[in-house]
Structures are given as structure tokens and as C-alpha cells.
Design a protein around this motif. Sequence first.
Motif, PDB file in Angstrom:
ATOM      1  N   ILE A  78       0.826  -1.211   0.000  1.00 49.20           N
ATOM      2  CA  ILE A  78       0.000   0.000   0.000  1.00 49.20           C
ATOM      3  C   ILE A  78       0.859   1.260   0.000  1.00 49.20           C
ATOM      4  CG2 ILE A  78      -1.735   1.336   1.246  1.00 49.20           C
ATOM      5  CD1 ILE A  78      -2.883  -1.178   0.039  1.00 49.20           C
ATOM      6  N   ASN A  79       1.821   1.333   0.909  1.00 48.04           N
ATOM      7  CA  ASN A  79       2.580   2.585   1.018  1.00 48.04           C
ATOM      8  C   ASN A  79       3.490   2.844  -0.183  1.00 48.04           C
ATOM      9  OD1 ASN A  79       4.752   0.850   1.568  1.00 48.04           O
ATOM     10  ND2 ASN A  79       4.728   1.277   3.766  1.00 48.04           N
ATOM     11  N   ARG A  80       3.765   1.820  -0.975  1.00 43.25           N
ATOM     12  CA  ARG A  80       4.506   2.056  -2.221  1.00 43.25           C
ATOM     13  C   ARG A  80       3.687   2.927  -3.169  1.00 43.25           C
ATOM     14  NH1 ARG A  80       4.748  -2.818  -3.807  1.00 43.25           N
ATOM     15  NH2 ARG A  80       3.012  -2.747  -5.276  1.00 43.25           N
ATOM     16  N   GLU A  81       2.382   2.667  -3.200  1.00 40.50           N
ATOM     17  CA  GLU A  81       1.501   3.446  -4.074  1.00 40.50           C
ATOM     18  C   GLU A  81       1.416   4.902  -3.615  1.00 40.50           C
ATOM     19  OE1 GLU A  81       0.597   2.021  -6.683  1.00 40.50           O
ATOM     20  OE2 GLU A  81       0.364  -0.120  -6.285  1.00 40.50           O
ATOM     21  N   THR A  82       1.347   5.110  -2.307  1.00 42.45           N
ATOM     22  CA  THR A  82       1.271   6.485  -1.803  1.00 42.45           C
ATOM     23  C   THR A  82       2.625   7.184  -1.899  1.00 42.45           C
ATOM     24  OG1 THR A  82       1.643   5.660   0.450  1.00 42.45           O
ATOM     25  CG2 THR A  82      -0.628   5.962  -0.238  1.00 42.45           C
ATOM     26  N   SER A  98     -11.598  -0.904  -2.726  1.00 35.14           N
ATOM     27  CA  SER A  98     -11.335  -1.884  -3.783  1.00 35.14           C
ATOM     28  C   SER A  98      -9.838  -2.099  -3.973  1.00 35.14           C
ATOM     29  CB  SER A  98     -11.965  -1.422  -5.099  1.00 35.14           C
ATOM     30  OG  SER A  98     -13.372  -1.405  -5.005  1.00 35.14           O
ATOM     31  N   ILE A  99      -9.065  -1.036  -3.835  1.00 33.48           N
ATOM     32  CA  ILE A  99      -7.611  -1.154  -3.949  1.00 33.48           C
ATOM     33  C   ILE A  99      -7.072  -2.056  -2.845  1.00 33.48           C
ATOM     34  CG2 ILE A  99      -5.424   0.106  -3.771  1.00 33.48           C
ATOM     35  CD1 ILE A  99      -6.893   2.518  -5.011  1.00 33.48           C
ATOM     36  N   ALA A 146      -2.928  -9.962   6.520  1.00 27.31           N
ATOM     37  CA  ALA A 146      -3.700  -8.817   7.022  1.00 27.31           C
ATOM     38  C   ALA A 146      -2.830  -7.906   7.881  1.00 27.31           C
ATOM     39  CB  ALA A 146      -4.905  -9.315   7.821  1.00 27.31           C
ATOM     40  N   PHE A 147      -1.985  -8.498   8.702  1.00 25.76           N
ATOM     41  CA  PHE A 147      -1.084  -7.705   9.545  1.00 25.76           C
ATOM     42  C   PHE A 147      -0.097  -6.917   8.690  1.00 25.76           C
ATOM     43  CE2 PHE A 147       2.909  -7.281  11.956  1.00 25.76           C
ATOM     44  CZ  PHE A 147       2.447  -6.545  13.051  1.00 25.76           C
ATOM     45  N   THR A 148       0.409  -7.536   7.647  1.00 24.85           N
ATOM     46  CA  THR A 148       1.353  -6.865   6.749  1.00 24.85           C
ATOM     47  C   THR A 148       0.695  -5.690   6.040  1.00 24.85           C
ATOM     48  OG1 THR A 148       2.557  -8.943   6.395  1.00 24.85           O
ATOM     49  CG2 THR A 148       2.882  -7.198   4.763  1.00 24.85           C
ATOM     50  N   ILE A 149      -0.532  -5.876   5.590  1.00 23.67           N
ATOM     51  CA  ILE A 149      -1.260  -4.790   4.931  1.00 23.67           C
ATOM     52  C   ILE A 149      -1.548  -3.662   5.919  1.00 23.67           C
ATOM     53  CG2 ILE A 149      -3.494  -4.179   3.901  1.00 23.67           C
ATOM     54  CD1 ILE A 149      -3.427  -6.820   2.418  1.00 23.67           C
ATOM     55  N   LEU A 150      -1.897  -4.020   7.138  1.00 24.14           N
ATOM     56  CA  LEU A 150      -2.143  -2.999   8.163  1.00 24.14           C
ATOM     57  C   LEU A 150      -0.894  -2.155   8.402  1.00 24.14           C
ATOM     58  CD1 LEU A 150      -3.940  -1.726  10.334  1.00 24.14           C
ATOM     59  CD2 LEU A 150      -3.213  -3.545  11.898  1.00 24.14           C
ATOM     60  N   ASN A 221      -8.569  -0.491   6.332  1.00 24.55           N
ATOM     61  CA  ASN A 221      -9.425   0.194   5.363  1.00 24.55           C
ATOM     62  C   ASN A 221      -9.948   1.516   5.922  1.00 24.55           C
ATOM     63  OD1 ASN A 221     -10.975   0.174   2.796  1.00 24.55           O
ATOM     64  ND2 ASN A 221     -12.734   0.044   4.170  1.00 24.55           N
ATOM     65  N   PHE A 222     -10.277   1.516   7.208  1.00 16.64           N
ATOM     66  CA  PHE A 222     -10.754   2.739   7.870  1.00 16.64           C
ATOM     67  C   PHE A 222      -9.694   3.839   7.800  1.00 16.64           C
ATOM     68  CE2 PHE A 222     -10.987   5.363  11.709  1.00 16.64           C
ATOM     69  CZ  PHE A 222     -12.286   5.840  11.631  1.00 16.64           C
ATOM     70  N   VAL A 223      -8.457   3.483   8.108  1.00 16.93           N
ATOM     71  CA  VAL A 223      -7.358   4.454   8.077  1.00 16.93           C
ATOM     72  C   VAL A 223      -7.052   4.872   6.644  1.00 16.93           C
ATOM     73  CG1 VAL A 223      -4.909   4.813   8.599  1.00 16.93           C
ATOM     74  CG2 VAL A 223      -6.361   3.561  10.215  1.00 16.93           C
TER      75      VAL A 223
END
Length: 229
Positions: A78-82, A98-99, A146-150, A221-223
Motif C-alpha cells: 500500500i505505502n509504495r503506491e502512496t 477496492s484497492i 492482514a497484519f502486513t497490509i495494516l 481500510n478505515f485508516v
Amino acid sequence: MYVMGKREFLNLFKGVKSFIVIMILLVTSYYSAKFANILMSGIDLSAKEAENIHTIGLLALLFLFGQLFIAGLSHDTINRETHERTIRFLVTRTSRTSILVGKFFGIWLFWISCITISFVLISIFARKIDLFIFSQTISLVTCQIAFTILLSVLIPKPGLTMFLGVVAGLTLPILGFWLVFTSNIWVKWAKFITPFYYLEREDFTFLVIFLLAGMMLFFANFVFNRREC
């Protein structure tokens, strides 16, 4: 979501790191299953343990290093995209939810594929596939993803998530096992929020691990939906 998941899934099969991880899984599965009978003759095992001895190498590998492997491949999902500002383009074509969900399922399918192939390889020697252990393994990997994505959502710098992913990958298994078996009443309650407690039980309480993964994804997702591009 489908396109995002497909891209993430295919990208995970590229690169040296992915190849090394896949080979480690397959080699461990092959040799632990091949020499399981030798191991069984050298130590005293219960009937249940002897029945599942062929999977011990793969399970130990994923319990001890699964988080490390997943973080190594997907810590910046995720943070690579940002960080690279590509998120601005992505959000014009689809929602942030969706992302995130697409990336999760892309990573999840990659690991499902690897684990399924590993269990098929083990079945050559065991002459069966234990669906209960397979399901437990999937639940553990789901929670680790899930932990990694978080982490990738909470921490904007990819380099930092790589470092924290390594730290978490090395410390969480040790901490989890300690919490399961400790008699310290002040921290013993924490075992209920670790997957290791549910995996240690020989019943279907491992399904709680999917709930833990869902809670982490919900919070991520909330964050993610409230963060600026």
C-alpha cells in the motif's frame, strides 16, 4: 478490485525474492515429507502427531518465518503506491476499499497457490491431504497477510515497513508461543489476540483467526480511506 488483485498476484511471482521464498517452501515440504518416517522412528510421538508428521517441516517454517516471508514480499503493497504518488491515479479509477481488498486477495491467492502446491507435494509421501491442517495453515497466512497490509497502511515509508516487518517476523512467533504457555496472569489474556493460541488447539477455534484478520483489514481500510493521497 479484480484488476488490482490480478496485478498483485502476478507481480508476486516475479523477482528473485519470490523465487527464493517459493523454493524454500517447496524444498522444505519435499524433504520434511520424504524423511518424516526417519524422524518418526527417532522420537516418541502420539498417534495424532505421527499421523501428521509429514507436514511438520512446512508448518514449522510458516509458524516461525511466515510473517517474515510475507513482509519481505509485500511490506510496501500500500505505502509504495502512496510514496510513488500512483495512488492518485488509482483512486480516479476505483475506490480505496477496492484497492486494499484487491491487493489483499492478490497476495492471499499467491500464498494459497504456494501452500496448495506444498501440500500436494507432501501428499506424494503422506498419501493424503489433511484438510484440517491445510485450513489451519491458510488461517495463519491470512492473518499474517492482514497484519502486513495494516503495517503498510499505517506507516507511509516503505523502508520503515521493511524494517518493522523483519522485526515483527522474528519477534511475533516467539511472543505468541510465550503468551500461549506463560502462567503470568497479567499478560496471559493477550494470547486470545494471537493466532498461535487457536492453532495450538485441535478444534475449529482456528476460525477465530479469520475474524482477527478481518478486524485488521477493517481497521486498515478505515485508516486508508481517511488518509490524504
